[in-house]
Write an enzyme that holds these catalytic residues in place. Structure first.
Site, mmCIF file in Angstrom:
data_model
loop_
_atom_site.group_PDB
_atom_site.id
_atom_site.type_symbol
_atom_site.label_atom_id
_atom_site.label_comp_id
_atom_site.label_asym_id
_atom_site.label_seq_id
_atom_site.Cartn_x
_atom_site.Cartn_y
_atom_site.Cartn_z
ATOM 1 N N GLY A 64 0.799 -1.206 0.000
ATOM 2 C CA GLY A 64 0.000 0.000 0.000
ATOM 3 C C GLY A 64 0.834 1.260 0.000
ATOM 4 O O GLY A 64 0.290 2.361 0.186
ATOM 5 N N ASP A 65 2.133 1.129 -0.196
ATOM 6 C CA ASP A 65 3.014 2.290 -0.241
ATOM 7 C C ASP A 65 4.208 1.932 -1.126
ATOM 8 O O ASP A 65 4.164 0.938 -1.852
ATOM 9 C CB ASP A 65 3.444 2.696 1.174
ATOM 10 N N ASP A 66 5.265 2.713 -1.057
ATOM 11 C CA ASP A 66 6.422 2.483 -1.935
ATOM 12 C C ASP A 66 7.000 1.084 -1.717
ATOM 13 O O ASP A 66 7.136 0.623 -0.588
ATOM 14 C CB ASP A 66 7.504 3.524 -1.649
#
Length: 470
Positions: free
Chosen positions: A250-252
């Site tokens: 859900g992120d980098d």
């Protein structure tokens, strides 16, 4: 004869029950694996009372095992085996000259009792928790001031059971910053490999203030809607190799960092000599590789190669802002295959999240020497969004041999460039005027430095478990 057999069984039973000091009689598993160091002594978590039923809390068993095995640090080190089963546990600390090994059917389950997680101070280069101003919950597997530590397995699983934490985060009920799954601090010679990490409460793997780090062969999975579940975050680290990892988050997928605003500037510990290769990433709202936004200690000499990103917001993103200070320079990305992107290239100088209001508005970041070559992308909404800072242009941007296939509903103008300087060669669609085409001069542009990095010389040995017991 029957009595003799019974006697042997009883003796073996006593040896097993006597625990850690009698493991010469126990050869339950035998296998080989690759590691930076092999160990002379071995034990199983079962020897310390561990129960893999998914219900019994094993925090005490894990910590007692590590503490016991630490006595062999100067005698060839020790390895702790986690067999098949579901091992519920809270946070525990590692030791030096130590290997934690997970069987392919072993699952470490993170405790759901938030109140049982110890709280530690914010990192000195951040001065502030990411979720809340105060401290942070300690990571599930944690180590500091270590030498020669390995966390590996046969693709065994570490499950952070993060949904509870995500809900509390969204409801703004957390008093402290969420824990990571694995965090190693102030350490040298570290290996994290051949594991499956799922549903971390926050970021998954966080080496910080460390050197000579190998992170290899991880499968990292979290819902793409989960908050801040970065895959791998090398932070103020030197000589790091990240390779052969598959990340859905859900992120980098990989976020390179070095401290936040005035705290990072004061701590002054850059991330440098970093290799990222053979990464596959899926993250619809974030980047395959992000540099920053916390980069106040500096980021230098990053070499990314053979990157595949699918349905990911951007390929390589540089995030910074006024007040960050520090630098991002000598960055090289080569051989990227990108499918369904919002932006292939995204550099922004207005990422305004700050630790507090004490940052220095005169602390301007230095962004220069950013090199991309051999990039193929398809179904892209916009080729690039390159936004420097007025009065502080980002310089030395180089793009070579780049082919970007635009989506049917792509933006009218594929390039947006302000306050940048650079060159291009063989880039389609044609870049903005601030990246002028070099024509024949573009041969050999933007390529990696010729010399190799020291981390490439770190080799893995073939180690065994179950053959040499103490």
């Amino acid at each position: 004869m029957i009595k003799a057999i019974k006697l042997v069984v009883v003796v073996l039973g006593v040896l097993i029950l006597n625990g850690a000091e009698c493991r010469k009689a126990r050869i339950l598993e035998s296998f080989e694996y690759s590691a930076i160091s092999c160990r002379s002594h071995s034990a199983s978590i079962v020897d310390f009372g561990g129960v893999g039923d998914g219900k019994t809390l094993n925090t005490k068993a894990f910590q007692e095992a590590v503490n016991h095995l630490s006595q062999y640090a100067s005698d060839g080190g020790a390895q702790l085996f986690v067999p098949a089963g579901k091992w519920l546990t809270g946070s525990f600390n590692l030791t030096s000259h130590f290997t934690l090994y997970l069987h392919k059917d072993a699952v470490l389950l993170a405790s759901q009792d938030i109140n049982s997680w110890p709280v530690v101070d914010p990192l000195p280069s951040y001065g502030h928790g990411r979720d809340a101003p105060g401290g942070r919950y300690i990571s599930l597997i944690f180590g500091t001031n270590l030498t020669d530590v390995v966390v590996t397995g046969e693709n065994g699983t570490i499950d952070g059971q993060g949904d509870l934490w995500w809900q509390q985060f969204h409801k703004k009920k957390l008093k402290y910053t969420r824990p990571y799954l694995i965090e190693i601090m102030h350490s040298d010679t570290v290996q994290i490999s051949s594991l499956t990490l799922v549903n971390s409460p926050s970021c998954n793997v966080h080496p910080v203030y460390s050197s000579n780090v190998i992170i290899q062969g991880l499968t990292i999975l979290a819902p793409v809607t989960s908050p801040n579940t970065d895959g791998i975050n090398p932070d103020s680290c030197t000589n790091t190799r990240i390779e052969d990892n598959y990340i859905v988050s859900g992120d980098d997928c990989v976020a390179v960092k070095s401290g936040w605003d005035e705290y990072g500037i004061k701590y002054n510990m850059p991330t440098k000599q970093l290799i990222i290769r053979r990464l596959t990433c899926i993250s619809p709202d974030s980047a395959a590789i992000a540099l920053g936004s916390e980069m106040s200690g500096g980021i230098q000499d990053v070499r990314a190669q053979d990157i595949t990103a699918i349905n990911t917001e951007s390929g390589v993103r540089i995030k910074t802002a006024v007040g960050r200070g520090g630098y991002v320079k000598d960055i090289y990305a080569k051989g990227m295959n990108l499918h369904t992107m919002k932006w292939v290239f995204w550099i922004t100088g207005n990422y305004g999240s700050h630790a507090d209001n004490h940052y220095d508005p005169k602390a301007l970041p230095e962004i220069k020497g950013i090199n991309y070559r051999d990039v193929v992308a398809e179904n892209v909404s916009m080729a690039a969004r390159l936004e420097g800072i007025a009065g502080d242009p980002f310089t030395g941007i180089c793009m070579s041999n780049v082919t970007i296939g635009m989506a049917k509903k792509a933006k009218k103008y594929p390039w947006s460039c302000t306050d940048i300087e650079g060159i291009s060669g063989g880039v389609v669609p044609q870049p903005c005027e601030l990246l002028p085409e070099q024509g024949e001069k573009s041969v050999g542009m933007c390529d990696f430095p010729a010399e190799s990095l020291p981390v490439e010389a770190m080799e893995l040995k073939t180690c065994s478990y179950g053959l040499n017991y103490f």
